[in-house]
Design an enzyme around this catalytic site. Structure first.
Site, mmCIF file in Angstrom:
data_model
loop_
_atom_site.group_PDB
_atom_site.id
_atom_site.type_symbol
_atom_site.label_atom_id
_atom_site.label_comp_id
_atom_site.label_asym_id
_atom_site.label_seq_id
_atom_site.Cartn_x
_atom_site.Cartn_y
_atom_site.Cartn_z
ATOM 1 N N GLY A 20 -27.246 -7.209 -12.815
ATOM 2 C CA GLY A 20 -26.645 -8.346 -13.521
ATOM 3 C C GLY A 20 -26.049 -9.266 -12.481
ATOM 4 N N GLU A 21 -25.367 -10.307 -12.908
ATOM 5 C CA GLU A 21 -24.769 -11.210 -11.912
ATOM 6 C C GLU A 21 -23.705 -10.445 -11.132
ATOM 7 O OE1 GLU A 21 -24.447 -11.587 -15.171
ATOM 8 O OE2 GLU A 21 -22.331 -11.007 -15.349
ATOM 9 N N VAL A 25 -26.573 -1.382 -10.781
ATOM 10 C CA VAL A 25 -26.172 0.000 -11.047
ATOM 11 C C VAL A 25 -27.357 0.902 -10.731
ATOM 12 C CG1 VAL A 25 -25.421 1.643 -12.795
ATOM 13 C CG2 VAL A 25 -24.597 -0.723 -12.874
ATOM 14 N N LYS A 40 -22.129 1.690 -9.642
ATOM 15 C CA LYS A 40 -22.265 0.236 -9.664
ATOM 16 C C LYS A 40 -21.843 -0.322 -8.309
ATOM 17 C CE LYS A 40 -19.307 -2.717 -11.615
ATOM 18 N NZ LYS A 40 -18.579 -3.525 -12.635
ATOM 19 N N ASP A 138 -14.722 -5.723 -24.779
ATOM 20 C CA ASP A 138 -16.139 -6.054 -24.585
ATOM 21 C C ASP A 138 -17.020 -4.992 -25.227
ATOM 22 O OD1 ASP A 138 -18.429 -6.868 -21.831
ATOM 23 O OD2 ASP A 138 -18.182 -7.742 -23.833
ATOM 24 N N ASN A 143 -22.685 -1.696 -23.987
ATOM 25 C CA ASN A 143 -21.591 -0.985 -23.305
ATOM 26 C C ASN A 143 -21.273 0.363 -23.947
ATOM 27 O OD1 ASN A 143 -21.260 -2.959 -21.393
ATOM 28 N ND2 ASN A 143 -19.643 -4.043 -22.523
#
Ligand SMILES: Cn1cc(CCO)c2c3c(c(-c4ccccc4Cl)cc21)C(=O)NC3=O
Length: 290
Positions: A20-21, A25, A40, A138, A143
């Site tokens: 991701g940005e 991971v 990560k 979140d 997640n």
């Protein structure tokens, strides 16, 4: 030189689990203990930036939240060669987002007992997080990670024999709340907004007076997608309709189950159930277990 890095020395990198940005991971095996972890790796955040605060929040949250069956477990974090590393429990079954993609692709819906079990387990994780005066902020399918207990996958009885001395029943599939990058304290919140597809409007209006109920709202929309509900918008009329309490029905599930989801996404946070009250709800309570 790079080969003296703890990451390379202590771990064997197996494969990439996602990028991701934030960074990437990887699934890694610890050379000494032989266990598998999810690690990560992210660029060291600029000092004083919101990225640094999020990175620190994540590690603080893991440190406080310790060990819980429905929260992804943290092992270690360190910094080297201009990167930050966090070593977490590896969940071998993907995330609920993968699950939602599969349901949309195949059109195969979960039986109500299974979807109720998912909601029950994640509500247990939320109750624990909220009991520590923390909120996740979140909660979304991507997640919530899935861990299938290989021992129990053959036949359920096998699990019972091996743990007969232990009181509790071993679950074959465990659902775990992960990615604590937005976690903050209920008391003095420094809110970093999560994914707007799952956020209630009071958070976007910067009303942080009832943060635990924001997690409940996000969990309601998360379960709506697991139940085969339409893809959730980032904005627009459907975004507002849902936040006016007009959540479309899930035709494959009972009226009671649909009413629970609708209660979780009520406009007024006070009208949403707490994580604890979800666990006492007969529709969700696992049959026969206390
Ligand atoms: C993309 N992705 C895929 C997986 C494996 C699912 O079968 C995964 C994991 C994690 C994380 C993760 C999320 C946020 C922060 C740190 C980590 Cl290691 C990300 C993961 C994590 O903490 N544990 C995981 O299994």
């Amino acid at each position: 030189d790079i080969n003296t890095s703890r990451y390379n020395e202590e771990f064997h990198e197996v494969c990439c689990l996602g990028v991701g940005e934030y960074g990437g991971v990887h699934k890694c095996i610890h050379r000494l203990d032989g266990c598998t972890y999810a690690i990560k790796k992210s660029k060291t955040p600029v000092a004083g930036s919101v990225y640094e605060r999020n990175a620190l929040n994540e590690v603080y949250a893991h440190a406080v939240l310790g060990k819980h069956p429905h929260v992804v477990r943290y092992y270690s974090a360190w910094a080297e060669d201009d990167h930050m590393y966090i070593q977490n429990e590896y969940c071998n079954g993907g995330s609920l987002a993968d699950f939602v993609d599969e349901i949309r692709r195949t059109g195969c819906f979960l039986p109500e007992t299974e979807i109720s079990h998912i909601l029950y387990q994640v509500a247990q994780g939320l109750r624990y997080i909220h009991s520590q005066n923390l909120v996740h902020l979140d909660i979304k399918p991507g997640n919530i990670f899935i861990h299938r207990n290989p021992k129990l996958m053959q036949s359920p009885e096998s699990g019972l024999e091996s743990c007969e001395e232990e009181e509790e029943f071993e679950e074959a599939i465990l659902y775990k709340i992960g990615d604590l990058g937005h976690v903050t304290a209920v008391s003095n919140p420094c809110v970093e907004e999560g994914d707007c597809r799952y956020l209630p409007c009071e958070i976007l209006a910067e009303d942080f007076s009832n943060l635990p109920k924001a997690d409940i709202f996000s969990l309601g929309l998360t379960m709506f997608e697991v139940g085969g509900g339409c893809e959730l918008p980032k904005n627009g009329d459907l975004w507002h309709d849902i936040r006016e309490g007009k959540l479309p029905d899930l035709p494959h599930y009972s009226k009671e189950f649909n009413l629970i989801l609708r209660s979780m996404v009520q406009k007024n946070p006070q009208d949403r159930p707490s994580a604890l009250s979800l666990l006492q709800c007969p529709v969700l309570c696992p049959q026969g277990r206390k």
